[in-house]
Design an enzyme around this catalytic site. Structure first.
Site, short mmCIF file in Angstrom:
data_model
loop_
_atom_site.label_atom_id
_atom_site.label_comp_id
_atom_site.label_asym_id
_atom_site.label_seq_id
_atom_site.Cartn_x
_atom_site.Cartn_y
_atom_site.Cartn_z
N SER A 1 0.64 -1.35 -0.14
CA SER A 1 -0.21 0.07 0.04
C SER A 1 1.02 1.02 -0.15
O SER A 1 1.62 1.59 0.64
CB SER A 1 -0.55 0.06 1.28
OG SER A 1 -1.63 1.44 1.41
N HIS B 1 -1.43 -1.26 -4.52
CA HIS B 1 -2.42 -0.36 -3.81
C HIS B 1 -2.65 1.11 -2.77
O HIS B 1 -1.97 0.93 -2.83
CB HIS B 1 -2.45 -1.29 -2.29
CG HIS B 1 -4.33 -1.21 -1.82
ND1 HIS B 1 -5.17 -2.24 -2.22
CD2 HIS B 1 -4.77 -0.42 -0.45
CE1 HIS B 1 -6.05 -1.77 -1.55
NE2 HIS B 1 -5.96 -0.70 -0.55
N ASP C 1 -4.98 3.63 -1.48
CA ASP C 1 -5.88 4.66 -1.00
C ASP C 1 -7.10 5.07 -1.30
O ASP C 1 -5.50 6.78 -0.57
CB ASP C 1 -5.39 3.97 0.21
CG ASP C 1 -5.26 2.80 1.30
OD1 ASP C 1 -6.52 1.99 0.68
OD2 ASP C 1 -4.52 2.38 1.58
N MET D 1 -8.83 8.50 -0.26
CA MET D 1 -9.68 9.12 1.19
C MET D 1 -9.49 10.27 1.14
O MET D 1 -9.33 11.36 0.69
CB MET D 1 -8.95 8.52 2.27
CG MET D 1 -8.15 7.22 2.93
SD MET D 1 -7.17 7.64 4.09
CE MET D 1 -6.13 5.39 4.27
N HIS E 1 -8.82 2.05 -3.91
CA HIS E 1 -9.36 1.22 -3.08
C HIS E 1 -9.91 2.59 -2.70
O HIS E 1 -9.23 3.82 -1.83
CB HIS E 1 -8.64 1.02 -2.32
CG HIS E 1 -9.43 0.59 -0.55
ND1 HIS E 1 -8.95 0.85 0.78
CD2 HIS E 1 -11.17 0.38 -0.31
CE1 HIS E 1 -9.97 0.64 1.71
NE2 HIS E 1 -11.79 0.53 1.53
N MET F 1 -12.54 4.73 -0.68
CA MET F 1 -12.53 4.58 1.04
C MET F 1 -13.59 6.30 0.65
O MET F 1 -13.06 7.42 1.56
CB MET F 1 -12.08 5.25 2.22
CG MET F 1 -11.16 3.19 2.14
SD MET F 1 -10.12 3.63 3.27
CE MET F 1 -8.92 3.47 1.93
N MET G 1 -12.30 -5.58 5.01
CA MET G 1 -11.18 -4.84 5.71
C MET G 1 -10.78 -5.42 7.33
O MET G 1 -12.10 -5.59 7.89
CB MET G 1 -12.01 -3.34 5.88
CG MET G 1 -12.13 -2.19 4.96
SD MET G 1 -10.27 -1.99 4.03
CE MET G 1 -8.96 -1.01 5.43
N ASP H 1 -7.35 -6.50 4.25
CA ASP H 1 -6.93 -4.88 4.20
C ASP H 1 -6.82 -4.37 5.32
O ASP H 1 -7.12 -3.77 6.02
CB ASP H 1 -7.25 -4.15 2.99
CG ASP H 1 -6.56 -2.68 2.74
OD1 ASP H 1 -5.54 -2.12 3.11
OD2 ASP H 1 -7.18 -1.45 2.13
#
Ligand code: DX5
Ligand code: ZN
Length: 227
Positions: free
Chosen positions: A6, A31, A33, A35, A64, A66, A135, A173
């Protein structure tokens, strides 16, 4: 068995160099993330970073989201060069159209579930997804401890996959290190996102190889794994 480092745990001052370092170490996936400061109480990066990294690497870019409004982000991330886009099942009735939208853009489809959310919420969508991302911490920050209570969810996902004759990946994750990766592999996971567990080690390449070895060994022993 895929280990997906990540980028959230990399040095933000040199993300291009960090991406090259991850690829040189042999990672097949990266990966990312995303946010938004609303779905989770933190902000990371957006489609522009994916666009900049895309020509630097052949790694599979696992995005991913979020985010509270992925409807406005799926297309920009697809255009920027994401290979898989994951949205959260907590978005309830918005999930089905989002999964279709990702598929229609020619991308692999991911669905994520937070620790407090019951697995019954993902079951109706399993036929539609390429990856189910379980998660193993509450999303928002890297470096949190693994929540052991999420392990039965991995077992449930593996059981459903076998019963229903499906092929989706079971991705974990959050708080994934050598020990928790092994525990998740035993429960049926096949894709391991790891930030701090890899980047905090003094030699990234050696850490990646070790994690790969650990999960490969568990997969060889696991009776639960479909062939
Ligand atoms: C958590 C993110 C994770 C995070 C994992 O909100 O979804 O992907 O980067 O980081 P570690 O491995 O440090 O828990
Ligand atoms: Zn993630």
């Amino acid at each position: 068995m895929i280990v997906a480092p990540s980028l959230l745990a990399a040095n933000f001052g040199k993300l291009a160099a960090e991406t090259r370092r991850v690829e040189r170490a042999g990672a097949p996936w990266l990966h990312l993330d995303i946010m938004d400061g609303h779905f989770v109480p933190n902000i990371s990066f957006g489609p522009e970073l994916v666009r900049v990294l895309r020509p630097l690497t052949r790694m599979f870019l696992d995005v991913h989201l979020m985010c509270s409004r992925p409807e406005v982000l799926v297309e920009p991330f697809a255009k920027a060069g994401a290979d898989q886009i994951t949205v959260h099942v907590e978005l309830a009735e918005r999930v089905t159209p989002l999964l279709w939208k990702i598929k229609s853009l020619g991308k692999k489809v991911g669905l994520a579930i937070n620790p407090p959310t019951a697995m019954s919420h993902v079951e109706p969508h399993l036929g539609q997804v390429d990856s189910l991302l379980i998660m193993t911490v509450n999303p928002g920050f890297g470096g949190q401890p693994f929540i052991t209570e999420t392990v039965p969810k991995i077992q449930q996902a593996a059981a459903w996959r076998q019963e229903k004759g499906l092929k989706f990946r079971i991705e974990v994750d959050g708080g994934i290190n050598f020990q928790t990766a092994a525990e998740c592999a035993r429960a049926g996971a096949d894709t391991f996102v790891s930030g701090t567990g890899l980047f905090a080690q003094s030699r990234f390449g050696a850490a990646l190889r070790k994690m790969q070895k650990v999960v490969d060994a568990e997969s060889a022993h696991s009776p639960a794994r479909p062939i």
